[in-house]
Design an enzyme around this catalytic site. Sequence first.
Site, mmCIF file in Angstrom:
data_model
loop_
_atom_site.group_PDB
_atom_site.id
_atom_site.type_symbol
_atom_site.label_atom_id
_atom_site.label_comp_id
_atom_site.label_asym_id
_atom_site.label_seq_id
_atom_site.Cartn_x
_atom_site.Cartn_y
_atom_site.Cartn_z
ATOM 1 C CD GLU A 282 -91.557 -33.694 45.990
ATOM 2 O OE1 GLU A 282 -90.707 -33.156 46.706
ATOM 3 O OE2 GLU A 282 -91.484 -34.874 45.618
ATOM 4 C CE LYS B 225 -88.585 -34.184 50.049
ATOM 5 N NZ LYS B 225 -88.477 -34.118 48.564
ATOM 6 C CB CYS C 253 -91.078 -36.864 47.749
ATOM 7 S SG CYS C 253 -90.406 -37.884 46.407
#
Length: 280
Positions: free
Chosen positions: A44, A114, A155
């Site tokens: 990331e 995301k 994440c």
Amino acid sequence: MSSIRVSLVQLKVTGSKNYILQNTINQIRIAALEKNATLVVLPECFNCPYEEDALVESAEEIPTGETSQVLSRAAKDYGVYIVGGSIVERYADNLYITCPVWNPKGELIAIYRKMHLGDSNASADAIVRESAWFTAGETFVTFDVGEVKVGLGICWDMRFPEFAACYRMLGCDVLIYPSLCDVHTGTKHWQLLARARALDNQLFVAFCSPARNVEAKLVAFGHSLVVDPWGEVIAMGKEKEDIVVADLKLDLLREAREHMPVMEQKRFNLYNSVSISDNQ
């Protein structure tokens, strides 16, 4: 195909963007030519420091931006799939935290934005407010490596078991999460979350972190890792810049799913009927 070799490139994110991208190309070359990887994964936020101003300044369009062009060429030059970690994408007047994927021909085959934006003050040194900086994605995204289906998260997505379960229902065999977890929460949760997501869904899970840089505003935990469908860690790095290699033995998918047929035993009709009353 009996196995897939995955290389998690744990980059140290320091220096100019040009320097970072040159280092990225070199590490991809090593992963492909020396480690014999089929699939190369980046962390990331790998092309700039994790700081609000730097993130916004680094924003690019996909696939025309500099980072996309570099990764597309590298995928074609070295004949590998590249999961492009996450970069800040500028799209339709919004900024997204986005993971693009290229195939060995250098073709863009997936773009994941995301879904769960991280808001946390668990680290004493940095407060993260991604929901104030970015727009959340809305779509699950998969791609295929041969007959193996791969799902993408980034994440904070790792903290939501329903998210991973949806990918299992979509037929995924591997989940990849480019991730930047701080040292405090990484020490407590990193392995636990990876093993839980793999075991619950009987698939391979990979977390790819930046290398630890103690001078960064948000210090990455490192320890990129791969977990098998039995919940066992099969490869893990340390804190420094490294390439973590794992062979995903696909027979383990069949073995785990036949010996513990939990997907056949799930009672989805009950889960979908749950409601939360206003006074709870």
